[in-house]
Design a protein around this motif. Structure first.
Motif, short mmCIF file in Angstrom:
data_model
loop_
_atom_site.label_atom_id
_atom_site.label_comp_id
_atom_site.label_asym_id
_atom_site.label_seq_id
_atom_site.Cartn_x
_atom_site.Cartn_y
_atom_site.Cartn_z
N CYS A 23 0.88 -1.17 0.00
CA CYS A 23 0.00 0.00 0.00
C CYS A 23 0.92 1.23 0.00
O CYS A 23 2.04 1.17 0.48
CB CYS A 23 -0.86 -0.05 1.26
SG CYS A 23 -1.91 1.38 1.56
N SER A 53 1.01 3.70 1.83
CA SER A 53 1.41 4.10 3.19
C SER A 53 2.71 3.42 3.61
O SER A 53 3.45 3.96 4.44
CB SER A 53 0.33 3.74 4.20
OG SER A 53 -0.89 4.34 3.85
N HIS A 55 1.06 -3.75 5.88
CA HIS A 55 -0.10 -3.75 6.77
C HIS A 55 -1.33 -4.30 6.07
O HIS A 55 -2.42 -4.28 6.62
CB HIS A 55 -0.35 -2.34 7.31
CG HIS A 55 -0.56 -1.32 6.24
ND1 HIS A 55 0.45 -0.90 5.41
CD2 HIS A 55 -1.67 -0.67 5.83
CE1 HIS A 55 -0.04 -0.02 4.55
NE2 HIS A 55 -1.31 0.13 4.77
N GLU A 56 -1.16 -4.80 4.84
CA GLU A 56 -2.27 -5.50 4.17
C GLU A 56 -1.83 -6.96 4.08
O GLU A 56 -1.04 -7.31 3.20
CB GLU A 56 -2.47 -4.96 2.75
CG GLU A 56 -3.02 -3.55 2.66
CD GLU A 56 -3.38 -3.14 1.23
OE1 GLU A 56 -2.96 -3.81 0.26
OE2 GLU A 56 -4.10 -2.13 1.07
N CYS A 66 -6.48 -2.82 3.96
CA CYS A 66 -6.34 -1.36 4.04
C CYS A 66 -6.96 -0.65 2.85
O CYS A 66 -8.02 -0.05 2.97
CB CYS A 66 -4.87 -0.96 4.20
SG CYS A 66 -4.67 0.83 4.33
ZN LIG Z 1 -2.66 1.21 3.64
#
Ligand SMILES: [Zn+2]
Ligand SMILES: [Zn+2]
Length: 362
Positions: free
Chosen positions: A40, A42, A61-62, A165
């Motif tokens: 992602c 981020s 975080h995914e 996410c």
């Molecule tokens: Zn994200």
């Protein structure tokens, strides 16, 4: 186990190591063998320091995988369950959770930098955090039980990872935050993963016009395949907005995270319309509005974090819509690599070429 580590904020490459271990398993926590993670934007922002995260850390975080161990007192999730990780797990008891805004949970916000891993051996072992309390560029994570969301056992890991996410953020912004109504006119600035998810969310809501705005032609073209009705380069947005009966769009979504694009979104919104701010920008990037325009134009500014509502409910909705064929998750995956080639995935994301790169964790 194998994981990818960023040693210092500002470095642009990760080190893939085979001597990483999880820490902190115990009551209330679960161990997950991850099978797929996706990249992602981020993650790149955390690497560069735009989003704060103490280094060293494991980005990602995914992520999706299977629960392999549950700690004492864990209810609602069992060994063998297929899950996707949630980076902002609602604690259920803080003032925000009690108001139904679990995505703003302050308890889990405080936990985001806690150590989740160690690497190296013996005396030289170093602690590392997991980005946003997860750290999915790893074959295994240990997280609070609230950080996992059960998904159907037949949902492919790589599709489940996407809802961790970007997809939840984009679809939720349209469905929960804006509540786009049938027939509405919508513009989406930024045709990356989140932007394409907004396009899909707006289509599900019944928007009549969905204009996608992006400087890269191939990205604009690609968004048309997900339900956008037309696409313009940033310099074409003003004219497109002026061409509408109300002189602007009912909703303009900003999925970039910059003051300049928020300002462009505001200008392209009709009087009384709404600007939905989804992009995660920097603390020192200031956006300006005059008091007169804020007051007289009555345009609403609606920030939307992680889908702007109950994350579990938004994720469940996304899964139902995917199952019904009304949201295309598979089409969002443009690249696949193994964890050993994670730096290749990062380069593809930086170049803007990838919509979503899935990293397999076998
Ligand atoms: Zn994200
Ligand atoms: Zn809470």
């Amino acid at each position: 186990m194998r994981a990818a580590i960023l040693h210092q904020t500002g470095q642009d490459k990760l080190e893939v190591r085979d001597d990483v271990e999880t820490v902190g398993f115990g009551p209330g926590r679960v161990r997950v063998r991850l099978r797929a993670t996706s990249l992602c934007h981020s993650d790149l922002s955390a690497m560069s320091g735009v989003l704060p995260q103490p280094a060293p850390f494991v980005p990602g975080h995914e992520g999706a995988g299977d629960v392999t161990e549950v700690g004492e007192g864990v209810a609602g999730v069992a060994v063998g369950d297929r899950v996707v990780l949630c980076w902002m797990p609602p604690c259920g008891v803080c003032p925000h959770c009690r108001r139904g805004q679990g995505h703003l949970c302050v308890t889990s916000l405080r936990r985001l930098g806690a150590p989740g891993f160690t690497f190296g051996s013996g005396e030289a072992a170093v602690e590392a955090s997991g980005f946003y309390g997860t750290g999915t560029f790893a074959q295994e994570v240990v997280v609070p039980a609230g950080s996992v969301i059960k998904v159907p056992g037949d949902m492919p890991y790589e599709l489940a990872a996407l809802i961790g996410c970007g997809v939840t953020t984009g679809v939720g912004a349209a469905v929960n935050t804006a509540r786009v109504e049938p027939g509405a006119s919508v513009a989406v600035i930024g045709a990356g993963g989140v932007g394409v998810a907004v396009v899909q969310g707006a289509r599900v809501c019944g928007a009549a016009r969905i204009t996608v705005v992006d400087p890269v032609e191939s990205r604009r073209e690609r968004a048309l395949g997900f339900g956008a009705t037309d696409a313009v380069a940033p310099e074409g947005l003003k004219a497109a907005a002026k061409g509408l009966e109300a002189g602007g769009y009912d909703y303009v979504f900003e999925a970039v995270g910059r003051a300049a694009t928020v300002r462009a979104a505001y200008d392209a919104t009709r009087r009384g319309g709404a600007v939905v701010v989804i992009g995660a920008g920097a603390w020192d990037d200031q956006v300006g509005f005059s008091m007169a325009e804020l007051f007289f134009n009555e345009k609403r500014i609606l920030p939307s974090m992680y889908g702007g509502g109950d994350v579990l409910r938004t994720a469940a909705r996304v899964i139902e819509l995917w199952r019904a064929g009304r949201i295309d998750l598979a089409g969002m995956i443009t690249h696949r690599v193994g964890l050993a080639d994670v730096n290749e995935a990062i380069a593809q994301m930086r170049s803007g070429e990838a919509l979503r790169t899935v990293i397999t964790l076998d």
